[in-house]
Design an enzyme around this catalytic site. Structure first.
Site, short mmCIF file in Angstrom:
data_model
loop_
_atom_site.label_atom_id
_atom_site.label_comp_id
_atom_site.label_asym_id
_atom_site.label_seq_id
_atom_site.Cartn_x
_atom_site.Cartn_y
_atom_site.Cartn_z
N HIS A 49 0.85 -1.20 0.00
CA HIS A 49 0.00 0.00 0.00
C HIS A 49 0.88 1.24 0.00
CE1 HIS A 49 0.55 -1.52 4.12
NE2 HIS A 49 0.56 -0.27 4.54
N HIS A 68 0.96 5.12 1.09
CA HIS A 68 0.31 6.10 1.96
C HIS A 68 0.40 7.47 1.30
CE1 HIS A 68 0.83 3.58 5.81
NE2 HIS A 68 1.66 2.99 4.97
P1 5GP Z 1 1.56 0.14 7.77
O1 5GP Z 1 1.37 -1.26 8.20
O2 5GP Z 1 2.21 0.33 6.46
O3 5GP Z 1 2.10 1.05 8.83
O4 5GP Z 1 0.11 0.71 7.53
C1 5GP Z 1 -1.06 -0.05 7.48
C2 5GP Z 1 -2.07 1.02 7.24
O5 5GP Z 1 -3.33 0.48 6.99
C3 5GP Z 1 -2.19 1.91 8.47
O6 5GP Z 1 -2.09 3.26 8.03
C4 5GP Z 1 -3.56 1.56 9.02
O7 5GP Z 1 -4.18 2.70 9.60
C5 5GP Z 1 -4.30 1.12 7.78
N1 5GP Z 1 -5.34 0.14 8.05
C6 5GP Z 1 -5.21 -0.98 8.77
N2 5GP Z 1 -6.39 -1.65 8.82
C7 5GP Z 1 -7.28 -0.93 8.08
C8 5GP Z 1 -8.66 -1.09 7.75
O8 5GP Z 1 -9.33 -2.04 8.14
N3 5GP Z 1 -9.23 -0.14 6.98
C9 5GP Z 1 -8.53 0.92 6.53
N4 5GP Z 1 -9.18 1.81 5.78
N5 5GP Z 1 -7.23 1.12 6.82
C10 5GP Z 1 -6.61 0.21 7.58
#
Ligand code: 5GP
Ligand code: ZN
Length: 140
Positions: A99, A101
């Site tokens: 993903h 950001h």
């Molecule tokens: P990372 O793991 O790269 O830090 O980010 C994972 C991202 O996905 C985070 O920014 C978190 O807020 C987002 N995230 C995790 N679970 C969900 C979800 O169920 N729905 C949405 N919309 N975002 C999610």
């Protein structure tokens, strides 16, 4: 990838406030909004890292990211906007579905934004709607 939350969002089994979609990727509001209008862009395929993207998938992700970034700027008036990804399991990611950001950082006068507060589904939906309107009004 049954358990992957982003794959579940793609299958409409989990809620998300959709901002953008095309045949290769989608974008939706991050459930955590450290600053308003934070969006995530993901490929439709369960790909784990940046390095696993094909050139075509990378181009599609970048195109979607650019379009959504323009919409965030049009709606929020942000100046600085961070575009980043965390790569692989050692980065401590919560979700192992690649993903990007999109995090607006600064108002147009350079004032840093910081807004770490819970965001309701209604607020996420209304930000997503504003971004979809901006995308529909853009020329790309
Ligand atoms: P990372 O793991 O790269 O830090 O980010 C994972 C991202 O996905 C985070 O920014 C978190 O807020 C987002 N995230 C995790 N679970 C969900 C979800 O169920 N729905 C949405 N919309 N975002 C999610
Ligand atoms: Zn997935």
């Amino acid at each position: 990838m049954e358990q992957c939350i982003f794959c579940r969002i793609l299958r409409h089994e989990a809620p998300a406030s959709l901002v953008y979609e095309d045949n290769q990727c989608i974008a939706f509001m991050d459930i955590n909004q450290p600053n308003p209008y934070k969006v995530l862009v993901i490929p439709r395929e369960h790909i784990e890292t940046l390095f696993d993207l094909t050139d075509a998938q990378g181009e599609a992700m970048m195109r979607a990211t650019l379009r959504v970034a323009r919409a965030i700027r049009a709606v929020s008036g942000c100046d600085g906007l961070n575009v980043f990804q965390n790569n692989g399991i050692t980065a401590g990611q919560e979700v192992l579905h690649f993903h990007i950001h999109l995090l607006p950082r600064f108002a147009s006068d350079g004032t840093p934004w910081r807004n770490p507060r819970p965001t309701s589904r209604d607020e996420l939906d209304s930000m997503a709607t504003a971004l979809r309107v901006a995308l529909a009004n853009s020329d790309d």
